[in-house]
Scaffold this motif. Structure first.
Motif, PDB file in Angstrom:
ATOM      1  N   ALA A  10       0.833  -1.211   0.000  1.00  0.00           N
ATOM      2  CA  ALA A  10       0.000   0.000   0.000  1.00  0.00           C
ATOM      3  C   ALA A  10       0.866   1.258   0.000  1.00  0.00           C
ATOM      4  N   GLU A  11       1.924   1.260   0.770  1.00  0.00           N
ATOM      5  CA  GLU A  11       2.810   2.431   0.840  1.00  0.00           C
ATOM      6  C   GLU A  11       3.503   2.683  -0.502  1.00  0.00           C
ATOM      7  N   LYS A  12       3.897   1.612  -1.183  1.00  0.00           N
ATOM      8  CA  LYS A  12       4.542   1.774  -2.497  1.00  0.00           C
ATOM      9  C   LYS A  12       3.563   2.372  -3.502  1.00  0.00           C
ATOM     10  N   ALA A  13       2.322   1.916  -3.457  1.00  0.00           N
ATOM     11  CA  ALA A  13       1.293   2.457  -4.356  1.00  0.00           C
ATOM     12  C   ALA A  13       1.052   3.929  -4.057  1.00  0.00           C
ATOM     13  N   HIS A  14       0.960   4.241  -2.754  1.00  0.00           N
ATOM     14  CA  HIS A  14       0.690   5.620  -2.358  1.00  0.00           C
ATOM     15  C   HIS A  14       1.810   6.558  -2.797  1.00  0.00           C
ATOM     16  N   GLY A  17       1.628   7.613  -6.260  1.00  0.00           N
ATOM     17  CA  GLY A  17       0.467   8.424  -6.618  1.00  0.00           C
ATOM     18  C   GLY A  17      -0.731   7.615  -7.071  1.00  0.00           C
ATOM     19  N   ILE A  18      -0.767   6.352  -6.718  1.00  0.00           N
ATOM     20  CA  ILE A  18      -1.866   5.468  -7.117  1.00  0.00           C
ATOM     21  C   ILE A  18      -2.885   5.367  -5.984  1.00  0.00           C
ATOM     22  N   LYS A  19      -4.135   5.624  -6.307  1.00  0.00           N
ATOM     23  CA  LYS A  19      -5.201   5.461  -5.319  1.00  0.00           C
ATOM     24  C   LYS A  19      -5.355   3.983  -4.973  1.00  0.00           C
ATOM     25  N   LEU A  20      -5.627   3.704  -3.716  1.00  0.00           N
ATOM     26  CA  LEU A  20      -5.703   2.309  -3.304  1.00  0.00           C
ATOM     27  C   LEU A  20      -6.945   2.043  -2.471  1.00  0.00           C
ATOM     28  N   ILE A  21      -7.686   1.005  -2.875  1.00  0.00           N
ATOM     29  CA  ILE A  21      -8.867   0.568  -2.137  1.00  0.00           C
ATOM     30  C   ILE A  21      -8.561  -0.770  -1.467  1.00  0.00           C
ATOM     31  N   ALA A  22      -8.789  -0.859  -0.172  1.00  0.00           N
ATOM     32  CA  ALA A  22      -8.675  -2.131   0.545  1.00  0.00           C
ATOM     33  C   ALA A  22     -10.022  -2.833   0.405  1.00  0.00           C
ATOM     34  N   TYR A  23     -10.025  -3.942  -0.334  1.00  0.00           N
ATOM     35  CA  TYR A  23     -11.276  -4.662  -0.603  1.00  0.00           C
ATOM     36  C   TYR A  23     -11.412  -5.837   0.347  1.00  0.00           C
ATOM     37  N   ASP A  24     -12.485  -5.864   1.087  1.00  0.00           N
ATOM     38  CA  ASP A  24     -12.832  -6.931   2.028  1.00  0.00           C
ATOM     39  C   ASP A  24     -12.049  -6.856   3.334  1.00  0.00           C
ATOM     40  N   VAL A  32      -4.192   4.259   3.082  1.00  0.00           N
ATOM     41  CA  VAL A  32      -5.224   3.650   2.239  1.00  0.00           C
ATOM     42  C   VAL A  32      -6.295   4.692   1.966  1.00  0.00           C
ATOM     43  N   ASP A  33      -6.719   4.794   0.717  1.00  0.00           N
ATOM     44  CA  ASP A  33      -7.683   5.833   0.361  1.00  0.00           C
ATOM     45  C   ASP A  33      -9.122   5.454   0.694  1.00  0.00           C
ATOM     46  N   LEU A  34      -9.410   4.161   0.666  1.00  0.00           N
ATOM     47  CA  LEU A  34     -10.786   3.719   0.873  1.00  0.00           C
ATOM     48  C   LEU A  34     -10.796   2.238   1.230  1.00  0.00           C
ATOM     49  N   CYS A  35     -11.798   1.838   2.001  1.00  0.00           N
ATOM     50  CA  CYS A  35     -12.014   0.421   2.295  1.00  0.00           C
ATOM     51  C   CYS A  35     -13.455   0.071   1.923  1.00  0.00           C
ATOM     52  N   VAL A  36     -13.622  -1.008   1.184  1.00  0.00           N
ATOM     53  CA  VAL A  36     -14.949  -1.530   0.855  1.00  0.00           C
ATOM     54  C   VAL A  36     -15.037  -2.924   1.459  1.00  0.00           C
ATOM     55  N   SER A  37     -15.970  -3.113   2.367  1.00  0.00           N
ATOM     56  CA  SER A  37     -16.007  -4.374   3.098  1.00  0.00           C
ATOM     57  C   SER A  37     -17.351  -4.537   3.786  1.00  0.00           C
ATOM     58  N   ILE A  38     -17.570  -5.724   4.340  1.00  0.00           N
ATOM     59  CA  ILE A  38     -18.648  -5.864   5.308  1.00  0.00           C
ATOM     60  C   ILE A  38     -18.087  -5.398   6.646  1.00  0.00           C
ATOM     61  N   ASN A  39     -18.953  -5.074   7.565  1.00  0.00           N
ATOM     62  CA  ASN A  39     -18.537  -4.626   8.890  1.00  0.00           C
ATOM     63  C   ASN A  39     -18.173  -5.861   9.722  1.00  0.00           C
ATOM     64  N   SER A  40     -16.869  -6.102   9.850  1.00  0.00           N
ATOM     65  CA  SER A  40     -16.411  -7.325  10.513  1.00  0.00           C
ATOM     66  C   SER A  40     -16.799  -7.363  11.987  1.00  0.00           C
ATOM     67  N   LYS A 199     -15.928   5.402   8.915  1.00  0.00           N
ATOM     68  CA  LYS A 199     -14.469   5.454   8.820  1.00  0.00           C
ATOM     69  C   LYS A 199     -13.896   4.561   9.908  1.00  0.00           C
ATOM     70  N   ILE A 200     -12.667   4.095   9.693  1.00  0.00           N
ATOM     71  CA  ILE A 200     -12.032   3.210  10.654  1.00  0.00           C
ATOM     72  C   ILE A 200     -10.543   3.532  10.732  1.00  0.00           C
ATOM     73  N   PHE A 201     -10.007   3.576  11.944  1.00  0.00           N
ATOM     74  CA  PHE A 201      -8.597   3.884  12.152  1.00  0.00           C
ATOM     75  C   PHE A 201      -7.772   2.626  11.878  1.00  0.00           C
ATOM     76  N   ASN A 202      -6.785   2.732  11.006  1.00  0.00           N
ATOM     77  CA  ASN A 202      -5.994   1.552  10.640  1.00  0.00           C
ATOM     78  C   ASN A 202      -4.622   1.512  11.323  1.00  0.00           C
ATOM     79  N   GLY A 203      -4.462   2.360  12.337  1.00  0.00           N
ATOM     80  CA  GLY A 203      -3.189   2.416  13.042  1.00  0.00           C
ATOM     81  C   GLY A 203      -2.358   3.599  12.609  1.00  0.00           C
ATOM     82  N   LYS A 204      -2.722   4.190  11.469  1.00  0.00           N
ATOM     83  CA  LYS A 204      -2.002   5.351  10.955  1.00  0.00           C
ATOM     84  C   LYS A 204      -2.943   6.495  10.614  1.00  0.00           C
TER      85      LYS A 204
END
Length: 249
Positions: A10-14, A17-24, A32-40, A199-204
Motif C-alpha cells: 500500500a505504501e509503495k502504491a501511495h 500516486g496510485i489510489k488504493l482501495i482495501a477490498y474486504d 489507504v484511500d478507501l475500504c470496501v467491506s462488510i462490517n467485521s 471510517k475506521i482507524f488503521n493504526g495510521k
C-alpha cells in the motif's frame, strides 16, 4: 491475510500516486484511500447473537481465525462484546486458529472436550474453522447437539446447516461489494467525490469505509438468502437432504 505485508504494498502504491482501495480487508498502518467491506465487528455481533438465541446459558467456546488477519480480530471483538454482556454465559475457550486452518480448530476443540464435554455452544469465526470444530464434536458424538456458528456461506457449511450440524453462517453479498468497489474505483480515478458510510482507524490514518451489510443464513432462511441470490444452487445445498424433506423451489 498478512496485514503487515499488505501495508508495504500500500505504501509503495501511495508513493507512486496510485489510489488504493482495501477490498474486504482493511490494510493496517498505511495510507489507504478507501475500504470496501462488510462490517467485521458487526459479523462477530451477529454470530454471537444468533448463537444466544439457541443457548441461553452455559459454557461457550470461541474459535477465532488467523491472529495476523485484522478481520479475525474484529470478528472476535464483536463476538466478545455480545457474549460478555450476558452474565449467564461462561467463556471456557478463546483461541485463534493460525492461518485459518481447520485442523487448528479441530485440535483446540478436541483438547477442550477431553477436559470437559459440558460445552453448550461454539462460536467459530468462519466456515473453515467450523468444519474443524464439528469434526472434533463428531469424535465425541456431539455433532448436531452443540450449535456452531460460521461465516462465508461456503457450500459445505450450507449443507451442514441443512443436515443440522452447523447452526448458521454469514455470507458476504459479493456482487454488491464488487459492484460498489468498481463504481468507486472509477470515480476515484476520475477525481470525483465518493460517498462512504463510516471510517475506521488503521493504526495510521482514519480510512473512509463503505460498508455492505452481512447476511445471516440459517436453516429457515436458506432459500431466501443463499438459493435466492444464486450463491449456491438448490440442488447443491439440498444434495444430502431426502427429497421429501426439501422445501419447494
Amino acid at each position: 491475510h498478512d496485514g503487515n505485508i499488505c501495508a508495504e504494498v500500500a505504501e509503495k502504491a501511495h508513493k507512486a500516486g496510485i489510489k488504493l482501495i482495501a477490498y474486504d480487508r482493511l490494510i493496517k498502518n498505511s495510507d489507504v484511500d478507501l475500504c470496501v467491506s462488510i462490517n467485521s465487528y458487526k459479523v462477530g455481533e451477529l454470530q454471537a447473537t444468533e448463537l444466544l438465541k439457541n443457548v441461553k446459558n452455559g459454557n461457550i467456546a470461541y474459535v477465532g481465525g488467523a491472529p495476523s488477519d485484522n478481520n479475525a480480530i474484529l470478528f472476535r471483538e464483536g463476538t466478545m462484546k455480545v457474549l460478555k454482556e450476558n452474565k449467564d454465559i461462561n467463556i471456557v475457550m478463546d483461541k485463534y486458529s493460525a492461518d485459518w486452518k481447520a485442523e487448528e480448530a479441530y485440535n483446540n476443540i478436541t483438547q477442550l472436550l477431553k477436559d470437559n464435554t459440558n460445552i453448550n455452544g461454539i462460536v467459530c469465526a468462519n466456515d473453515g474453522t467450523a468444519s474443524g470444530a464439528i469434526a472434533a464434536l463428531e469424535q465425541f458424538s456431539l455433532a448436531g447437539k452443540i450449535p456452531v456458528t460460521g461465516l462465508d456461506g461456503e457450500l459445505s457449511a450450507c449443507q451442514r446447516i441443512r443436515e443440522g450440524t452447523q447452526l448458521m453462517t454469514i455470507y458476504k453479498p459479493i456482487k454488491e461489494m464488487s459492484d460498489k468497489c468498481t463504481e468507486l474505483a472509477v470515480k476515484m480515478a476520475k477525481g470525483e467525490s465518493i460517498e462512504t458510510n463510516d471510517k475506521i482507524f488503521n493504526g495510521k490514518i482514519d480510512v473512509p469505509v463503505c460498508y455492505v451489510d452481512p447476511v445471516v443464513v440459517t436453516k429457515e432462511t436458506m432459500m431466501d438468502t443463499i438459493v435466492k441470490n444464486n450463491v449456491h444452487s438448490f440442488e447443491d445445498v439440498y444434495k444430502n437432504v431426502p427429497e421429501d424433506q426439501r422445501p419447494k423451489k
